[in-house]
Scaffold this motif. Structure first.
Motif, PDB file in Angstrom:
ATOM      1  N   PHE A 188       0.851  -1.179   0.000  1.00 28.28           N
ATOM      2  CA  PHE A 188       0.000   0.000   0.000  1.00 28.28           C
ATOM      3  C   PHE A 188       0.889   1.232   0.000  1.00 28.28           C
ATOM      4  CE2 PHE A 188      -2.377   3.230   2.528  1.00 28.28           C
ATOM      5  CZ  PHE A 188      -3.363   3.475   1.599  1.00 28.28           C
ATOM      6  N   MET A 189       0.669   2.128  -0.933  1.00 24.22           N
ATOM      7  CA  MET A 189       1.439   3.367  -1.087  1.00 24.22           C
ATOM      8  C   MET A 189       2.945   3.092  -1.121  1.00 24.22           C
ATOM      9  SD  MET A 189      -0.446   6.300   1.101  1.00 24.22           S
ATOM     10  CE  MET A 189      -1.973   6.995   0.582  1.00 24.22           C
ATOM     11  N   LYS A 190       3.352   2.193  -1.971  1.00 21.59           N
ATOM     12  CA  LYS A 190       4.765   1.858  -2.225  1.00 21.59           C
ATOM     13  C   LYS A 190       5.483   1.307  -0.994  1.00 21.59           C
ATOM     14  CE  LYS A 190       5.126   5.283  -5.867  1.00 21.59           C
ATOM     15  NZ  LYS A 190       5.820   6.446  -6.382  1.00 21.59           N
ATOM     16  N   LYS A 242       5.571  -2.062   2.018  1.00 17.80           N
ATOM     17  CA  LYS A 242       5.151  -3.426   2.332  1.00 17.80           C
ATOM     18  C   LYS A 242       4.733  -3.501   3.787  1.00 17.80           C
ATOM     19  CE  LYS A 242       8.461  -5.753  -0.698  1.00 17.80           C
ATOM     20  NZ  LYS A 242       9.531  -6.736  -0.741  1.00 17.80           N
ATOM     21  N   TYR A 243       3.694  -4.305   4.043  1.00 16.62           N
ATOM     22  CA  TYR A 243       3.204  -4.486   5.403  1.00 16.62           C
ATOM     23  C   TYR A 243       2.896  -5.956   5.640  1.00 16.62           C
ATOM     24  CZ  TYR A 243       2.368   0.526   5.079  1.00 16.62           C
ATOM     25  OH  TYR A 243       2.510   1.872   4.905  1.00 16.62           O
ATOM     26  N   LYS A 244       3.063  -6.374   6.873  1.00 11.28           N
ATOM     27  CA  LYS A 244       2.592  -7.693   7.277  1.00 11.28           C
ATOM     28  C   LYS A 244       1.142  -7.536   7.722  1.00 11.28           C
ATOM     29  CE  LYS A 244       6.923  -9.774   8.423  1.00 11.28           C
ATOM     30  NZ  LYS A 244       7.172 -10.550   7.280  1.00 11.28           N
ATOM     31  N   ALA A 245       0.416  -8.646   7.735  1.00 15.05           N
ATOM     32  CA  ALA A 245      -1.024  -8.592   8.038  1.00 15.05           C
ATOM     33  C   ALA A 245      -1.300  -8.028   9.427  1.00 15.05           C
ATOM     34  CB  ALA A 245      -1.634  -9.973   7.890  1.00 15.05           C
ATOM     35  N   LEU A 246      -0.466  -8.338  10.403  1.00 15.69           N
ATOM     36  CA  LEU A 246      -0.730  -7.878  11.769  1.00 15.69           C
ATOM     37  C   LEU A 246      -0.526  -6.375  11.949  1.00 15.69           C
ATOM     38  CD1 LEU A 246       0.847 -10.778  13.846  1.00 15.69           C
ATOM     39  CD2 LEU A 246      -1.563 -10.323  13.428  1.00 15.69           C
ATOM     40  N   SER A 247       0.420  -5.798  11.226  1.00 14.19           N
ATOM     41  CA  SER A 247       0.691  -4.373  11.397  1.00 14.19           C
ATOM     42  C   SER A 247      -0.100  -3.493  10.430  1.00 14.19           C
ATOM     43  CB  SER A 247       2.192  -4.100  11.220  1.00 14.19           C
ATOM     44  OG  SER A 247       2.586  -4.388   9.889  1.00 14.19           O
ATOM     45  N   PHE A 248      -0.764  -4.104   9.453  1.00 15.57           N
ATOM     46  CA  PHE A 248      -1.442  -3.317   8.430  1.00 15.57           C
ATOM     47  C   PHE A 248      -2.602  -2.462   8.951  1.00 15.57           C
ATOM     48  CE2 PHE A 248      -4.623  -2.813   5.036  1.00 15.57           C
ATOM     49  CZ  PHE A 248      -3.892  -1.965   4.220  1.00 15.57           C
ATOM     50  N   PRO A 249      -3.497  -2.963   9.810  1.00 16.89           N
ATOM     51  CA  PRO A 249      -4.647  -2.120  10.204  1.00 16.89           C
ATOM     52  C   PRO A 249      -4.246  -0.785  10.832  1.00 16.89           C
ATOM     53  CG  PRO A 249      -5.059  -4.378  10.821  1.00 16.89           C
ATOM     54  CD  PRO A 249      -3.643  -4.324  10.346  1.00 16.89           C
ATOM     55  N   ASP A 250      -3.284  -0.811  11.748  1.00 12.61           N
ATOM     56  CA  ASP A 250      -2.862   0.445  12.383  1.00 12.61           C
ATOM     57  C   ASP A 250      -2.173   1.366  11.397  1.00 12.61           C
ATOM     58  OD1 ASP A 250      -3.876  -0.358  14.826  1.00 12.61           O
ATOM     59  OD2 ASP A 250      -2.003  -1.328  15.424  1.00 12.61           O
ATOM     60  N   ARG A 251      -1.316   0.821  10.575  1.00 17.14           N
ATOM     61  CA  ARG A 251      -0.607   1.637   9.569  1.00 17.14           C
ATOM     62  C   ARG A 251      -1.573   2.231   8.556  1.00 17.14           C
ATOM     63  NH1 ARG A 251       4.675   2.645  11.063  1.00 17.14           N
ATOM     64  NH2 ARG A 251       5.448   0.792  12.091  1.00 17.14           N
ATOM     65  N   PHE A 252      -2.572   1.441   8.169  1.00  9.39           N
ATOM     66  CA  PHE A 252      -3.562   1.921   7.200  1.00  9.39           C
ATOM     67  C   PHE A 252      -4.351   3.100   7.774  1.00  9.39           C
ATOM     68  CE2 PHE A 252      -7.748   1.662   5.079  1.00  9.39           C
ATOM     69  CZ  PHE A 252      -7.318   1.865   3.775  1.00  9.39           C
ATOM     70  N   LEU A 253      -4.734   3.006   9.034  1.00  5.41           N
ATOM     71  CA  LEU A 253      -5.448   4.113   9.671  1.00  5.41           C
ATOM     72  C   LEU A 253      -4.591   5.374   9.699  1.00  5.41           C
ATOM     73  CD1 LEU A 253      -7.309   2.433  12.655  1.00  5.41           C
ATOM     74  CD2 LEU A 253      -8.325   3.613  10.725  1.00  5.41           C
ATOM     75  N   LEU A 254      -3.316   5.229  10.007  1.00  9.19           N
ATOM     76  CA  LEU A 254      -2.431   6.392  10.049  1.00  9.19           C
ATOM     77  C   LEU A 254      -2.216   7.001   8.669  1.00  9.19           C
ATOM     78  CD1 LEU A 254       0.265   5.189  12.608  1.00  9.19           C
ATOM     79  CD2 LEU A 254      -1.467   6.954  12.942  1.00  9.19           C
ATOM     80  N   LYS A 255      -2.039   6.150   7.667  1.00  5.57           N
ATOM     81  CA  LYS A 255      -1.768   6.645   6.308  1.00  5.57           C
ATOM     82  C   LYS A 255      -2.992   7.326   5.677  1.00  5.57           C
ATOM     83  CE  LYS A 255       2.423   5.185   5.162  1.00  5.57           C
ATOM     84  NZ  LYS A 255       3.452   5.989   4.576  1.00  5.57           N
ATOM     85  N   THR A 256      -4.185   6.908   6.059  1.00  7.03           N
ATOM     86  CA  THR A 256      -5.401   7.450   5.433  1.00  7.03           C
ATOM     87  C   THR A 256      -6.135   8.417   6.341  1.00  7.03           C
ATOM     88  OG1 THR A 256      -6.696   5.558   6.211  1.00  7.03           O
ATOM     89  CG2 THR A 256      -5.730   5.404   4.007  1.00  7.03           C
ATOM     90  N   GLU A 257      -5.448   8.974   7.295  1.00  5.52           N
ATOM     91  CA  GLU A 257      -6.089   9.862   8.269  1.00  5.52           C
ATOM     92  C   GLU A 257      -6.719  11.091   7.617  1.00  5.52           C
ATOM     93  OE1 GLU A 257      -3.830  11.915  11.567  1.00  5.52           O
ATOM     94  OE2 GLU A 257      -4.593  10.114  12.551  1.00  5.52           O
ATOM     95  N   GLY A 258      -6.053  11.712   6.659  1.00  9.52           N
ATOM     96  CA  GLY A 258      -6.580  12.924   6.038  1.00  9.52           C
ATOM     97  C   GLY A 258      -7.179  12.697   4.673  1.00  9.52           C
ATOM     98  N   VAL A 259      -7.436  11.455   4.320  1.00  8.79           N
ATOM     99  CA  VAL A 259      -7.959  11.123   2.994  1.00  8.79           C
ATOM    100  C   VAL A 259      -9.479  11.079   3.040  1.00  8.79           C
ATOM    101  CG1 VAL A 259      -7.964   9.345   1.196  1.00  8.79           C
ATOM    102  CG2 VAL A 259      -5.874   9.820   2.435  1.00  8.79           C
ATOM    103  N   ASP A 260     -10.110  11.579   1.976  1.00  6.03           N
ATOM    104  CA  ASP A 260     -11.565  11.552   1.856  1.00  6.03           C
ATOM    105  C   ASP A 260     -12.055  10.108   1.882  1.00  6.03           C
ATOM    106  OD1 ASP A 260     -14.203  12.082   1.342  1.00  6.03           O
ATOM    107  OD2 ASP A 260     -13.899  12.529  -0.787  1.00  6.03           O
TER     108      ASP A 260
END
Length: 130
Positions: free
Chosen positions: A69-71, A73-91
């Motif tokens: 996601f966004m260039k 790599k993430y493991k499945a366990l760390s992805f949900p938290d990272r995804f929330l942080l990366k998409t914080e200001g996205v519509d």
């Protein structure tokens, strides 16, 4: 000549019922077309733009379960938290496309879909090759 008066006169209400049914039919047809317009003055908002302008997001998952996601790599366990942080200001109304390898288990793809939905995105699609 003598008139005879009936003790119990019969009332003919058929014309009255017919008129009421016609009026009710007219009301039922015209009621949905009535438009109420209210004059509302909305408050002025700030001119600053807080949401990032992104057309769509793409998330990929390979056969080993590595999520891209966004260039990054993430493991499945760390992805949900990272995804929330990366998409914080996205519509949250932009489309999100998930590309997952066909050899993945169903629960892995549903985990990814659930993570995106819980982040607030409503337009999520699974991309296929067909």
């Amino acid at each position: 000549m003598q008139y005879q008066w009936d003790e119990n006169p019969d009332l003919n209400i058929t014309p009255l019922v017919d008129i009421m049914l016609v009026l009710m039919a007219i009301l039922m047809v015209t009621a949905p077309t009535i438009i109420y317009q209210e004059q509302i003055t909305l408050p002025k908002g700030s001119k600053t733009q807080t949401l990032q302008k992104v057309k769509s997001l793409e998330i990929r998952m390979d056969k080993n379960g590595v999520i891209y996601f966004m260039k990054e790599k993430y493991k499945a366990l760390s992805f949900p938290d990272r995804f929330l942080l990366k998409t914080e200001g996205v519509d949250k109304n932009i489309p999100v496309y998930i590309r997952a390898d066909e050899r993945l288990r169903y629960r892995d793809v549903m985990f990814l879909l659930k993570t995106v939905k819980e982040a607030g995105f409503s337009k999520v699609s699974l991309v296929t090759d067909g």
